[in-house]
Design an enzyme around this catalytic site. Structure first.
Site, PDB file in Angstrom:
ATOM      1  N   SER A  59     -63.124 -52.759  28.025  1.00  0.00           N
ATOM      2  CA  SER A  59     -64.538 -52.999  28.326  1.00  0.00           C
ATOM      3  C   SER A  59     -65.397 -53.110  27.065  1.00  0.00           C
ATOM      4  CB  SER A  59     -65.086 -51.872  29.213  1.00  0.00           C
ATOM      5  OG  SER A  59     -64.891 -50.610  28.594  1.00  0.00           O
ATOM      6  N   ASP A 113     -74.485 -44.823  30.550  1.00  0.00           N
ATOM      7  CA  ASP A 113     -73.277 -43.994  30.693  1.00  0.00           C
ATOM      8  C   ASP A 113     -72.936 -43.233  29.417  1.00  0.00           C
ATOM      9  OD1 ASP A 113     -72.115 -45.891  29.000  1.00  0.00           O
ATOM     10  OD2 ASP A 113     -70.835 -46.765  30.542  1.00  0.00           O
ATOM     11  N   HIS A 131     -70.582 -46.903  26.572  1.00  0.00           N
ATOM     12  CA  HIS A 131     -70.480 -48.317  26.219  1.00  0.00           C
ATOM     13  C   HIS A 131     -71.698 -48.766  25.414  1.00  0.00           C
ATOM     14  CE1 HIS A 131     -67.767 -48.050  29.734  1.00  0.00           C
ATOM     15  NE2 HIS A 131     -67.074 -48.967  29.083  1.00  0.00           N
TER      16      HIS A 131
END
Length: 202
Positions: free
Chosen positions: A18, A164, A167
């Protein structure tokens, strides 16, 4: 023929999870896209494909490596292992998968820039002592250009992360690209030099 080859853009694949894919980012904000734009601004003719898959582990990467990296690829940015670490997968398993990917790319004559990862502090010192040395060890063993920590300058910086806390946001990606440029620019020059020295097939 040689002049034509020199005029072709350097074909790069960003191969990772990701962090490479651009999790929750808008079009144009992923690491491969921003790196391509930054390199072009510095007069490097490159095409960077995004082969990042959110949630991917080193095992998943190994299983999709061959079809995710086309034969005409000249350079791969290899960025995997963060999800292994977050899931507590044994570091020796991660290392074996990374070794297999490096050796497969070497066999195909594709260059590699290795992007390293560090264990999260909450996993404990023991895990970090086993996980963190994987990347510098592989870089040394295989003589790879190496960026020690893909999230350098971004990890734990709230203003550079998504909600979060893990990221990068668009500004975080900018920071990552800024740090990565001094590592990848000499590699691109080597690719072009190797092209110039290649025999003319006709």
């Amino acid at each position: 023929m040689t002049a034509w080859a020199a005029a072709e853009p350097v074909k790069i694949v960003g191969f990772g999870d990701s962090l490479m894919a651009g999790y929750q980012l808008a079009p144009g904000e992923s690491f491969p896209e921003k790196l391509e734009a930054a390199l072009k601004a510095r007069r490097h003719d490159v095409l960077i494909a995004n082969a990042g898959v959110s949630g991917d582990t080193s095992s998943g990467g190994l299983s999709r490596l061959d079809w995710s990296v086309p034969d005409e690829t000249e350079l791969v940015i290899l960025e995997l292992g963060a999800n292994d670490m977050l899931r507590g997968i044994r570091p020796d398993v991660t290392e074996k998968n990374l070794v297999a990917m490096i050796e497969r790319l070497n066999e195909r004559g594709i260059g590699i820039v290795l992007a390293g990862m560090l264990a999260a502090p909450n996993l404990g010192a023991g895990y970090a002592e086993a996980f963190d040395p994987i990347y510098p060890r592989l870089a040394e063993t295989y003589g790879l250009p190496f960026y020690p920590f893909f999230l350098d300058g971004v990890a734990a910086e709230r203003g550079l992360l998504l909600e979060d806390g893990m990221h990068p946001n668009a500004e975080g990606v900018d920071r990552m690209v800024e740090g990565f440029l001094p590592v990848i620019e000499p590699v691109i020059e080597k690719v072009l030099s190797a092209r110039a020295g290649a025999p003319n097939d006709g």
